[in-house]
Design a protein around this motif. Structure first.
Motif, PDB file in Angstrom:
ATOM      1  N   LYS A 146       0.832  -1.215   0.000  1.00  9.48           N
ATOM      2  CA  LYS A 146       0.000   0.000   0.000  1.00  9.48           C
ATOM      3  C   LYS A 146       0.866   1.264   0.000  1.00  9.48           C
ATOM      4  O   LYS A 146       0.514   2.258  -0.650  1.00  9.48           O
ATOM      5  CB  LYS A 146      -0.948  -0.008   1.202  1.00  9.48           C
ATOM      6  N   GLU A 149       2.231   1.646  -3.487  1.00 13.31           N
ATOM      7  CA  GLU A 149       1.188   2.180  -4.372  1.00 13.31           C
ATOM      8  C   GLU A 149       1.131   3.710  -4.290  1.00 13.31           C
ATOM      9  O   GLU A 149       0.936   4.390  -5.300  1.00 13.31           O
ATOM     10  CB  GLU A 149      -0.176   1.587  -4.003  1.00 13.31           C
ATOM     11  N   ARG A 156      -6.565   3.406  -5.332  1.00 14.59           N
ATOM     12  CA  ARG A 156      -7.441   2.244  -5.269  1.00 14.59           C
ATOM     13  C   ARG A 156      -8.917   2.632  -5.238  1.00 14.59           C
ATOM     14  O   ARG A 156      -9.291   3.613  -4.626  1.00 14.59           O
ATOM     15  CB  ARG A 156      -7.142   1.439  -3.995  1.00 14.59           C
ATOM     16  N   TYR A 194     -10.694  -6.080  -3.859  1.00 14.50           N
ATOM     17  CA  TYR A 194      -9.434  -5.889  -3.127  1.00 14.50           C
ATOM     18  C   TYR A 194      -8.325  -6.737  -3.738  1.00 14.50           C
ATOM     19  O   TYR A 194      -7.221  -6.254  -4.008  1.00 14.50           O
ATOM     20  CB  TYR A 194      -9.645  -6.264  -1.660  1.00 14.50           C
ATOM     21  N   GLN A 197      -7.354  -5.544  -7.338  1.00 11.30           N
ATOM     22  CA  GLN A 197      -6.524  -4.344  -7.362  1.00 11.30           C
ATOM     23  C   GLN A 197      -5.096  -4.622  -6.888  1.00 11.30           C
ATOM     24  O   GLN A 197      -4.163  -3.952  -7.333  1.00 11.30           O
ATOM     25  CB  GLN A 197      -7.181  -3.233  -6.548  1.00 11.30           C
ATOM     26  N   SER A 201      -2.196  -3.698  -9.478  1.00  8.08           N
ATOM     27  CA  SER A 201      -1.094  -2.842  -9.025  1.00  8.08           C
ATOM     28  C   SER A 201       0.256  -3.400  -9.462  1.00  8.08           C
ATOM     29  O   SER A 201       1.161  -2.643  -9.814  1.00  8.08           O
ATOM     30  CB  SER A 201      -1.124  -2.693  -7.502  1.00  8.08           C
TER      31      SER A 201
END
Length: 221
Positions: A146, A149, A156, A194, A197, A201
């Motif tokens: 995360k 990202e 997201r 979830y 993604q 990613s």
């Protein structure tokens, strides 16, 4: 539950994409792989199998997901995963598998494959590229998905779901044959989004790698 999705009209910048010295266009030769699973002392089941590949002709990133709905699905999903990997290697000619901190996922799926007498070790069938390790090689920093990202400016749609929350959900599914029937459809959709993604990613990072990782490297210098 099986869900497929295609992100269309994707273009790859030759300058920014991730490269290895001995291979070109890794983004089109790779699988992008992420599992959600249930582990209690040892791996119990795969809750969601998520994998994608890029079709260079169509310019599409094709994602396939399988989510268990009862205990018997925990066996079925392993056979589906085996067939997916075999097709990817023999028909789609994929050589690489891209993950983020993928050792845990490989440990889980290889253990469950062996338990079900499936003769496959995924990280030996494909050349593994772990983006967490690749990022650390360049920047000397270890980051979570995360946070990476954010560095890559990936926004997201999905809510963040903790691993413990997912594990509890899959634990209930394998213990209670009717639990999945009682689950609200939006909860299933959130879990699948979830996972999707996470997979998307990985692709987005591969094709924009040098744009962001070089900036970090230059800043530190």
């Amino acid at each position: 539950m099986i869900k497929r999705n295609a992100v269309t009209s994707l273009k790859v910048n030759d300058v920014d994409r991730f490269k290895l010295e001995d291979s070109d266009k890794i983004y089109s030769k790779a699988l992008f792989f992420d599992l959600e699973h249930y582990v209690y002392k040892k791996p119990i089941c795969i809750g969601v199998f998520g994998c994608a590949y890029f079709d260079e002709k169509s310019g599409e990133l094709n994602t396939t997901q399988y989510m268990i709905e009862n205990k018997s699905d925990s066996e079925r999903i392993l056979k589906i995963a085996e067939e997916y990997f075999l097709k990817a290697k023999t028909e789609l000619k994929k050589d690489y598998i891209v993950t983020f901190s993928g050792n845990n996922d490989f440990t889980v799926i290889n253990y469950l494959f062996k338990k079900s007498n499936i003769n496959m070790e995924v990280n030996k069938e494909f050349i593994s590229i772990d983006l967490q390790k690749e990022y650390e090689k360049v920047t000397k920093r270890c980051v979570g998905l995360k946070n990476l990202e954010k560095i890559f400016e990936i926004n997201r749609e999905s809510e963040i779901i903790s691993g413990s929350t997912l594990a509890k959900t899959f634990g209930k599914i394998v213990k209670d044959s009717e639990y999945s029937l009682r689950m609200p459809s939006d909860k299933k959709d959130k879990i699948l989004l979830y996972n999707r993604q996470d997979v998307e990613s990985l692709f987005n990072m591969i094709v924009t790698w040098n744009k962001y990782v070089k900036e970090v490297e230059d800043d530190e210098k």
